[in-house]
Design an enzyme around this catalytic site. Structure first.
Site, PDB file in Angstrom:
ATOM      1  CE  LYS A 109      -4.089  -1.959   2.210  1.00 41.76           C
ATOM      2  NZ  LYS A 109      -4.962  -2.265   1.082  1.00 41.76           N
ATOM      3  CD  GLU A 151      -4.963   6.197   3.776  1.00 45.53           C
ATOM      4  OE1 GLU A 151      -4.020   6.291   2.976  1.00 45.53           O
ATOM      5  OE2 GLU A 151      -5.986   5.536   3.523  1.00 45.53           O
ATOM      6  CG  ASN A 204     -13.074  -2.336   6.577  1.00 44.93           C
ATOM      7  OD1 ASN A 204     -13.678  -1.292   6.361  1.00 44.93           O
ATOM      8  ND2 ASN A 204     -12.297  -2.512   7.619  1.00 44.93           N
ATOM      9  CD  GLU A 253     -10.526  -1.860  -3.711  1.00 40.41           C
ATOM     10  OE1 GLU A 253     -11.274  -2.841  -3.842  1.00 40.41           O
ATOM     11  OE2 GLU A 253      -9.890  -1.624  -2.662  1.00 40.41           O
ATOM     12  CD  GLU A 279      -6.627  -2.558  -1.948  1.00 37.53           C
ATOM     13  OE1 GLU A 279      -5.526  -3.094  -1.745  1.00 37.53           O
ATOM     14  OE2 GLU A 279      -7.702  -3.096  -1.645  1.00 37.53           O
ATOM     15  CG  ASN A 296      -7.836  -4.997  -5.236  1.00 38.21           C
ATOM     16  OD1 ASN A 296      -6.934  -4.972  -4.406  1.00 38.21           O
ATOM     17  ND2 ASN A 296      -9.077  -4.704  -4.914  1.00 38.21           N
TER      18      ASN A 296
HETATM   19  P1  ADP Z   1     -11.469  -6.606  -2.263  1.00 38.46           P
HETATM   20  O1  ADP Z   1     -12.455  -6.712  -1.146  1.00 38.46           O
HETATM   21  O2  ADP Z   1     -10.080  -6.301  -1.801  1.00 38.46           O
HETATM   22  O3  ADP Z   1     -11.897  -5.742  -3.372  1.00 38.46           O
HETATM   23  P2  ADP Z   1     -12.639  -8.820  -3.555  1.00 38.46           P
HETATM   24  O4  ADP Z   1     -13.924  -8.303  -3.063  1.00 38.46           O
HETATM   25  O5  ADP Z   1     -12.397  -8.876  -5.019  1.00 38.46           O
HETATM   26  O6  ADP Z   1     -11.424  -8.047  -2.886  1.00 38.46           O
HETATM   27  O7  ADP Z   1     -12.475 -10.276  -2.916  1.00 38.46           O
HETATM   28  C1  ADP Z   1     -11.298 -11.055  -2.968  1.00 38.46           C
HETATM   29  C2  ADP Z   1     -11.477 -12.153  -1.948  1.00 38.46           C
HETATM   30  O8  ADP Z   1     -12.273 -13.227  -2.457  1.00 38.46           O
HETATM   31  C3  ADP Z   1     -10.237 -12.843  -1.541  1.00 38.46           C
HETATM   32  O9  ADP Z   1      -9.508 -12.142  -0.607  1.00 38.46           O
HETATM   33  C4  ADP Z   1     -10.763 -14.163  -0.957  1.00 38.46           C
HETATM   34  O10 ADP Z   1     -11.093 -14.036   0.410  1.00 38.46           O
HETATM   35  C5  ADP Z   1     -12.020 -14.402  -1.718  1.00 38.46           C
HETATM   36  N1  ADP Z   1     -11.908 -15.579  -2.618  1.00 38.46           N
HETATM   37  C6  ADP Z   1     -10.801 -16.104  -3.162  1.00 38.46           C
HETATM   38  N2  ADP Z   1     -11.065 -17.141  -3.939  1.00 38.46           N
HETATM   39  C7  ADP Z   1     -12.386 -17.329  -3.892  1.00 38.46           C
HETATM   40  C8  ADP Z   1     -13.280 -18.269  -4.509  1.00 38.46           C
HETATM   41  N3  ADP Z   1     -12.867 -19.196  -5.356  1.00 38.46           N
HETATM   42  N4  ADP Z   1     -14.595 -18.162  -4.257  1.00 38.46           N
HETATM   43  C9  ADP Z   1     -15.040 -17.205  -3.444  1.00 38.46           C
HETATM   44  N5  ADP Z   1     -14.227 -16.291  -2.850  1.00 38.46           N
HETATM   45  C10 ADP Z   1     -12.929 -16.343  -3.057  1.00 38.46           C
HETATM   46  P1  ADP Z   2      -8.080  -3.834   1.639  1.00 39.54           P
HETATM   47  O1  ADP Z   2      -6.789  -4.113   0.954  1.00 39.54           O
HETATM   48  O2  ADP Z   2      -8.209  -4.551   2.926  1.00 39.54           O
HETATM   49  O3  ADP Z   2      -9.242  -4.007   0.694  1.00 39.54           O
HETATM   50  P2  ADP Z   2      -8.517  -0.948   1.388  1.00 39.54           P
HETATM   51  O4  ADP Z   2      -7.442   0.080   1.489  1.00 39.54           O
HETATM   52  O5  ADP Z   2      -9.043  -1.217   0.033  1.00 39.54           O
HETATM   53  O6  ADP Z   2      -8.003  -2.286   2.076  1.00 39.54           O
HETATM   54  O7  ADP Z   2      -9.699  -0.515   2.361  1.00 39.54           O
HETATM   55  C1  ADP Z   2     -10.822  -1.334   2.626  1.00 39.54           C
HETATM   56  C2  ADP Z   2     -12.005  -0.488   3.037  1.00 39.54           C
HETATM   57  O8  ADP Z   2     -11.695   0.310   4.208  1.00 39.54           O
HETATM   58  C3  ADP Z   2     -12.431   0.526   1.996  1.00 39.54           C
HETATM   59  O9  ADP Z   2     -13.350  -0.024   1.075  1.00 39.54           O
HETATM   60  C4  ADP Z   2     -13.074   1.616   2.845  1.00 39.54           C
HETATM   61  O10 ADP Z   2     -14.395   1.250   3.169  1.00 39.54           O
HETATM   62  C5  ADP Z   2     -12.246   1.609   4.117  1.00 39.54           C
HETATM   63  N1  ADP Z   2     -11.146   2.624   4.118  1.00 39.54           N
HETATM   64  C6  ADP Z   2      -9.847   2.411   3.825  1.00 39.54           C
HETATM   65  N2  ADP Z   2      -9.113   3.541   3.943  1.00 39.54           N
HETATM   66  C7  ADP Z   2      -9.949   4.527   4.311  1.00 39.54           C
HETATM   67  C8  ADP Z   2      -9.807   5.927   4.604  1.00 39.54           C
HETATM   68  N3  ADP Z   2      -8.633   6.545   4.535  1.00 39.54           N
HETATM   69  N4  ADP Z   2     -10.909   6.618   4.962  1.00 39.54           N
HETATM   70  C9  ADP Z   2     -12.119   5.998   5.045  1.00 39.54           C
HETATM   71  N5  ADP Z   2     -12.324   4.699   4.797  1.00 39.54           N
HETATM   72  C10 ADP Z   2     -11.259   3.947   4.424  1.00 39.54           C
HETATM   73 MG    MG Z   3      -9.643  -2.975  -1.025  1.00 37.69          MG
END
Ligand code: ADP
Ligand code: ADP
Ligand code: MG
Length: 665
Positions: free
Chosen positions: A116, A200, A235, A275, A288, A290
């Site tokens: 990150k 942050e 989250n 994101e 971040e 993905n």
């Molecule tokens: P983020 O919340 O960071 O945007 P996503 O919502 O795209 O990520 O979800 C990714 C997550 O999906 C992974 O961290 C894992 O927990 C989950 N995952 C991984 N493989 C599978 C699978 N085959 N079926 C359902 N969930 C999965």
């Molecule tokens: P992860 O890798 O676990 O998905 P993210 O950085 O994408 O982590 O954050 C996950 C969630 O946390 C975001 O979708 C948002 O809801 C919340 N979040 C993260 N950073 C902040 C921020 N600086 N202020 C407010 N909400 C945040």
């Molecule tokens: Mg995220």
């Protein structure tokens, strides 16, 4: 183009990739663990390779085992899905070394975006708007307090290696900054083996809005607009939609262009997601990137008409993107619901077991509506404790948001899912929530609207009237059938009366039924409702129309009526003759047995530890024991103050749902 690809994943995403590969005439190879021997993705693939024991760390995420499966199958490319090895640079390396294509971005982009702090710095250099804060690492607790004050409260304390919502704490003051720093650091060390922390600004009234990007190896990169994922629990996304009800064209364009700039800055290829967190004034800040396909990608496919997996495969095979930015329009509105094997009535604890009934709504796509269900399970199959508790992703599409929501409500009403606890009633409740339907939500929606957890839904007045009318008509059908079966064949209709009292949610409604060949007119206190259906007694799903609009109810039989599940409500509906109703009113209400003296195991699982002893005085909220299920440790806490009388289970015991763990005095 490739002739054969291997899918290094399981469940719904493996099935989804197989579908596109098949459409493209590409052969598919599945991999599977012990628990997945009979899984749907194994059945769907042309070939399948067993790669080891059930736990993912002994099968799906062991690079050597996956590479061996690639070798024996002769696959020319690998799609990693999401989770597992999808963002693992070492895996990308291993594939490159073996001369096998990775259906994803280059290793350099995975590495740059996997951290990150690094990615935030790269984003800033690419002129992407980032969350204000301190770009360096936080040394210790005092540094955390100092930096938090400089950044200005509230702040977000975050692990650089974080993911899946882990290693993240909000702090509103010095005390919380101290505690948040320590707990984020511990969680990060445990979950990621990397405890680097940064701080942050916490963005207030936050909405999570992300941009889908797609790039090829020929210098072309586009954005496929946004998805809003503000409905999150801890989250974790629960409901997603595209487009966002909050963005205007100008903000959309700015976010899209910055996302493409970031992708280009790291020589990105394939599909990826940038994101952002967006505040109440539509200021947006990079969170971040993905570097993989995202769980919620189907909503983007539904509004753009583009198959993202197909494009990923084509890009990996060296093809050019067949469209430019100007070709990418937003068509209509799409919603996605994540159906999880989590019991909303028990604090969303994971639920495992056999799907005794699994009948999703019929998938279809017409110019005015679409229903899509991405799934990796089947009726009779098992939800195991080893993997993610996601059962399916149900999507609907319609020309506008309100209609897409209405389609989703109907699709959820008709989704039959039995045998395990699941969040379907909770999803249905959200789609009926005025704050959600107005589009005016933030990431705090679930916390704010369901502070005590989910306790079911009470139907509104008109819904009650519609259900009452339907129940009366169905009861009449059931009564006619009963009189027939009992042998009174002659003039059977005469035995079944016209006047009924329908009682639900504590209110009694007097109704009069005038039935004809195609349905019934149900006279009620306010007006007459027309009910039509071809429901027959015993059907667990009733598809009716009331005054011409659809009403889909899940029906169970109870003495003197029905159990009805509808729109997140789960209620008893009694249909009685006026005389029976009079008598029923005189009966004392039967109370359910008092189980508050017991701690029951909320799901099948393994007792990891018991924190109290017989004779202990416990306080409300105190941890009583830990149960492991679905790879998660669930701490069971005391609901109220009390004294432990007897402990019936100990560490290492494997319990069924509702088995007694301990008893209170
Ligand atoms: P983020 O919340 O960071 O945007 P996503 O919502 O795209 O990520 O979800 C990714 C997550 O999906 C992974 O961290 C894992 O927990 C989950 N995952 C991984 N493989 C599978 C699978 N085959 N079926 C359902 N969930 C999965
Ligand atoms: P992860 O890798 O676990 O998905 P993210 O950085 O994408 O982590 O954050 C996950 C969630 O946390 C975001 O979708 C948002 O809801 C919340 N979040 C993260 N950073 C902040 C921020 N600086 N202020 C407010 N909400 C945040
Ligand atoms: Mg995220």
């Amino acid at each position: 183009m490739f002739k054969k690809i291997l899918i290094a994943n399981r469940g719904e995403i493996a099935c989804r990739v197989i579908k596109t590969a098949r459409k493209m005439g590409i052969k598919t190879v599945a991999i599977y663990s012990d628990a997945d021997r009979n899984a749907l993705h194994v059945k769907m693939a042309d070939e399948a390779v067993h790669i080891g024991p059930s736990p993912a760390n002994q099968s799906y995420i062991v690079i050597d085992k996956v590479m061996e499966a690639v070798r024996v199958s002769g696959a020319e490319a690998v799609h990693p899905g999401y989770g597992f090895l999808s963002e693992n640079a070492k895996f990308a390396d291993a594939l490159a070394e073996a001369g096998v294509a990775f259906i994803g971005p280059p290793k350099g982009a995975i590495e740059a975006m996997g951290d990150k702090i690094t990615s935030k710095k790269l984003a800033q250099e690419a002129d992407v708007s980032t969350v204000p804060g301190y770009m360096g690492l936080i040394e210790d607790v005092e540094d955390a307090v100092k930096t938090s004050n400089q950044v200005g409260y509230p702040v977000m304390i975050k692990a650089s290696a974080g993911g899946g919502g882990k290693g993240m704490r909000i702090a509103w003051n010095d005390a919380e900054a101290r505690e948040g720093f320590q707990s984020s650091k511990n969680e990060a060390a445990n979950s990621f083996g990397d405890d680097r922390i940064f701080i942050e600004k916490f963005i207030t009234q936050p909405r999570h809005i992300e941009i889908q990007v797609l790039a090829d190896g020929h210098g072309n990169a586009v954005y496929l607009h946004e998805r809003e994922c503000s409905i999150q629990r801890r989250n974790q996304k629960v409901i997603e939609e595209a487009p966002s009800p909050f963005l205007d064209a100008e903000t959309r364009k700015a976010m899209g262009e910055q996302s493409v700039a970031l992708a280009q800055a790291v020589d990105y290829t394939s599909a990826g997601t940038v994101e952002f967190i967006v505040d109440g004034d539509r200021n947006f800040y990079f969170l971040e990137m993905n570097t993989r396909l995202q769980v919620e990608h189907p909503v983007t496919e539904l509004i753009t008409g583009i198959d993202l997996v197909e494009q990923m495969i084509r890009v990996a095979a060296g093809e050019k993107l067949p469209f430019g930015q100007d070709d990418l329009k937003i068509n209509g509105w799409a919603m996605e619901s994540r159906l999880y094997a989590e019991d909303p009535y028990r604090g969303f604890l994971p639920s495992i077991g056999r799907l005794t009934r699994y009948r999703p709504p019929v998938e279809e796509a017409t110019p005015t509506r679409a229903v899509r269900n991405d799934t990796g399970v089947f009726e009779g199959g098992e939800i195991s404790m080893y993997y993610d508790p996601m059962i399916a992703k149900l999507c609907t599409w319609a020309p506008d948001r309100a209609t897409a929501i209405e389609e989703m409500r109907l699709a959820l009403d008709g989704f039959e899912l039995e045998g395990i606890g699941h969040n379907l009633p909770f999803l249905a409740a959200v789609y009926d929530h005025p704050k959600f339907t107005s589009g005016n939500m933030t990431t705090a929606f679930i916390e704010e609207e369901y502070p005590e957890g989910f306790e079911g839904v009470t139907l509104g007045e008109e819904d009650c009237m519609r259900v009452a009318a339907a129940a009366a008509a169905m009861h009449r059908v059931a009564e006619i059938r009963r009189t027939r079966i009992s042998g009174r064949m002659d003039n059977h209709e005469r035995h079944v009366g016209e006047d009924w009292v329908v009682k639900l949610q504590g209110h009694a409604h007097d109704v009069k039924i005038n039935a004809d060949k195609s349905g019934a007119d149900v006279e009620m206190s306010d007006r007459t409702r027309r009910v039509e259906s071809d429901w027959t007694p015993g059907d667990p799903l009733a598809r009716l129309t009331v005054d011409g609009s659809p009403l889909v109810l899940k029906i169970g039989k109870i003495s003197g009526g029905f159990r009805v599940r509808y729109r997140g409500a789960d209620i008893k509906v009694h249909v009685r003759t006026p005389r029976q109703a009079e008598l029923a009113d005189l009966m004392p209400e039967k109370l359910p047995p008092d189980t508050s003296k017991y701690l029951l195991c909320p799901m099948p699982g393994l007792i990891v530890k018991v924190d109290v002893a017989e004779g202990d005085q416990v306080q409300e909220g105190q941890a009583l024991c830990t149960v492991e299920a679905m790879k998660m440790e669930n701490i069971l806490r005391a609901e109220k103050k009390g004294v432990v009388k007897a402990i019936k289970a100990g560490a290492g015991d494997s319990l069924a749902v509702d088995e007694v763990i301990m008893e209170f005095e």
